[in-house]
Write a protein that holds these residues in place. Structure first.
Motif, PDB file in Angstrom:
ATOM      1  N   GLN A   6      35.787  36.922  17.745  1.00 48.58           N
ATOM      2  CA  GLN A   6      36.235  36.016  16.696  1.00 48.58           C
ATOM      3  C   GLN A   6      35.104  35.790  15.701  1.00 48.58           C
ATOM      4  O   GLN A   6      33.937  36.110  15.975  1.00 48.58           O
ATOM      5  N   ARG A   7      35.439  35.209  14.554  1.00 50.25           N
ATOM      6  CA  ARG A   7      34.389  34.869  13.591  1.00 50.25           C
ATOM      7  C   ARG A   7      33.424  33.850  14.186  1.00 50.25           C
ATOM      8  O   ARG A   7      32.240  33.829  13.858  1.00 50.25           O
ATOM      9  N   ASP A   8      33.946  33.010  15.093  1.00 50.91           N
ATOM     10  CA  ASP A   8      33.132  31.975  15.719  1.00 50.91           C
ATOM     11  C   ASP A   8      32.169  32.551  16.755  1.00 50.91           C
ATOM     12  O   ASP A   8      31.174  31.919  17.111  1.00 50.91           O
ATOM     13  N   GLY A   9      32.467  33.729  17.265  1.00 49.71           N
ATOM     14  CA  GLY A   9      31.605  34.341  18.273  1.00 49.71           C
ATOM     15  C   GLY A   9      32.369  35.341  19.108  1.00 49.71           C
ATOM     16  O   GLY A   9      33.567  35.577  18.909  1.00 49.71           O
ATOM     17  N   THR A  10      31.684  35.950  20.067  1.00 53.19           N
ATOM     18  CA  THR A  10      32.273  36.933  20.970  1.00 53.19           C
ATOM     19  C   THR A  10      31.990  36.537  22.412  1.00 53.19           C
ATOM     20  O   THR A  10      30.851  36.249  22.760  1.00 53.19           O
ATOM     21  N   TRP A  11      33.038  36.526  23.240  1.00 49.93           N
ATOM     22  CA  TRP A  11      32.893  36.272  24.663  1.00 49.93           C
ATOM     23  C   TRP A  11      33.308  37.530  25.417  1.00 49.93           C
ATOM     24  O   TRP A  11      34.400  38.067  25.186  1.00 49.93           O
ATOM     25  N   THR A  12      32.448  37.979  26.332  1.00 48.56           N
ATOM     26  CA  THR A  12      32.717  39.175  27.118  1.00 48.56           C
ATOM     27  C   THR A  12      32.502  38.866  28.601  1.00 48.56           C
ATOM     28  O   THR A  12      31.448  38.356  28.986  1.00 48.56           O
ATOM     29  N   PHE A  13      33.502  39.199  29.417  1.00 43.00           N
ATOM     30  CA  PHE A  13      33.416  38.935  30.857  1.00 43.00           C
ATOM     31  C   PHE A  13      33.562  40.238  31.626  1.00 43.00           C
ATOM     32  O   PHE A  13      34.541  40.970  31.447  1.00 43.00           O
ATOM     33  N   ASP A  14      32.566  40.548  32.477  1.00 42.75           N
ATOM     34  CA  ASP A  14      32.579  41.799  33.232  1.00 42.75           C
ATOM     35  C   ASP A  14      32.884  41.603  34.709  1.00 42.75           C
ATOM     36  O   ASP A  14      32.731  42.520  35.514  1.00 42.75           O
ATOM     37  N   GLY A  15      33.311  40.388  35.078  1.00 36.50           N
ATOM     38  CA  GLY A  15      33.614  40.102  36.474  1.00 36.50           C
ATOM     39  C   GLY A  15      32.517  39.332  37.167  1.00 36.50           C
ATOM     40  O   GLY A  15      32.760  38.674  38.188  1.00 36.50           O
ATOM     41  N   GLU A  16      31.307  39.399  36.636  1.00 34.22           N
ATOM     42  CA  GLU A  16      30.174  38.687  37.230  1.00 34.22           C
ATOM     43  C   GLU A  16      29.480  37.759  36.247  1.00 34.22           C
ATOM     44  O   GLU A  16      28.952  36.720  36.635  1.00 34.22           O
ATOM     45  N   THR A  17      29.491  38.132  34.975  1.00 38.18           N
ATOM     46  CA  THR A  17      28.770  37.376  33.951  1.00 38.18           C
ATOM     47  C   THR A  17      29.638  37.234  32.705  1.00 38.18           C
ATOM     48  O   THR A  17      30.306  38.188  32.292  1.00 38.18           O
ATOM     49  N   LEU A  18      29.607  36.043  32.130  1.00 32.50           N
ATOM     50  CA  LEU A  18      30.297  35.800  30.869  1.00 32.50           C
ATOM     51  C   LEU A  18      29.234  35.715  29.782  1.00 32.50           C
ATOM     52  O   LEU A  18      28.382  34.827  29.800  1.00 32.50           O
ATOM     53  N   ARG A  19      29.262  36.660  28.849  1.00 30.20           N
ATOM     54  CA  ARG A  19      28.266  36.703  27.772  1.00 30.20           C
ATOM     55  C   ARG A  19      28.846  36.073  26.512  1.00 30.20           C
ATOM     56  O   ARG A  19      29.915  36.462  26.051  1.00 30.20           O
TER      57      ARG A  19
END
Length: 296
Positions: A6-19
């Protein structure tokens, strides 16, 4: 992997860590941009929610008490705009946001992450050296010493002693208070064997804040110091208040370390028992069962 951009930011989850990566949009707060990317381990999370609105929605993370030194130092006083654990979601990405929520919730359930308070910090806090100028002074921290320098707006009674240098070993606590309405805020350091009741305007161990744009950045200094002080759960008299009352329910007991076929089959049986006893709803059981089956 689940990701929402999103314009507000990016959230990425790989199963162990949420970046969590802050966006570059002009509406993203200076504090979030200065804090930069955050890597939140699954074990630090207590929950995630998505709130829909007519024009936009909001993803919200809830961290376990005592997991993050920034939240510990801020004491719940970060506004929505400055909170790094919120993300504004545009209406055409509601489905993606709900998918991220489902993935994180399933992982929390499968890994049986406890909801109880942490007895140590699970996030590292802002990097040092760090220096912020706001209000009546500049606060700098290199990991071992705090340096307070005054500007021309500082009260004379406070600036007369000159630059203040505090060794971390002499600091018993740190407190950040944002300016609210007509009330000024402050960044205050409690120094061992040197109690004072002076208001921040006159306290040589405090920076007074007036509610301008850079004032919230003082929370980063507070967090950088906080993470290097004894954790509240280990301080006599604070340990009980830092932990959630009562025993942990079976659904959030520590998870087994092994991830082999037999362990996953045992986990399926446990989930079935939790479902039959009413601890898990039909929807929670179905989602958790599906996640385990994927790993078989």
């Amino acid at each position: 992997m689940a990701e929402i951009i999103q314009r507000d930011g990016t959230w990425t989850f790989d199963g162990e860590t949420l970046r969590l990566v802050p966006g570059r949009d002009k509406n993203v707060s200076l504090l979030r941009k200065s804090l930069g990317e955050l890597a939140v381990p699954l074990g630090a999370l207590a929950g995630i929610a998505f709130e829909q609105g007519k024009k936009s929605g909001r993803l919200r993370l809830r961290l376990r008490d005592g997991a993050d030194p920034l939240l510990q130092a801020a004491g719940g006083k970060l506004g929505d705009a400055a909170d790094p654990y919120q993300l504004t979601v545009e209406s055409d990405r509601y489905g993606v946001a709900e998918y991220v929520v489902d993935e994180v919730r399933n992982a929390l359930l499968i890994e049986q992450v406890p909801a109880a308070s942490c007895d140590s910090y699970l996030l590292p806090g802002p990097s040092v050296p760090l220096s912020v100028s706001a209000g009546d002074g500049t606060a700098s921290f290199d990991g071992e010493h705090i340096r307070l320098e005054w500007n021309w707006k500082t009260e004379e009674a406070k600036s007369a002693a000159g630059t203040r240098s505090l060794a971390l070993a002499d600091v018993a606590g740190v407190e950040w208070q944002p300016a609210v309405g007509l009330e000024n805020g402050y960044l205050r350091f409690t120094v061992r064997h040197s109690p004072t009741k002076a208001p921040p305007k006159y306290d040589p161990n405090s920076v007074e804040l007036w509610g301008f744009k850079k004032d919230p950045l003082m929370a980063l200094v507070a967090a950088a110091v906080q993470v290097r002080l004894p954790h509240p759960a280990g301080v006599p008299g604070l340990a009980e208040s830092a932990r959630a009352p009562g025993p942990l329910p079976a659904a959030v007991a520590p998870a087994p370390a092994e991830d082999d076929h037999d362990a996953l089959l045992r986990r399926l049986r446990e989930l079935g028992e939790l479902h039959q006893s009413g601890i898990l709803t039909d929807e929670e059981f179905a989602a958790a069962k599906q996640a385990v089956l994927k790993r078989l």
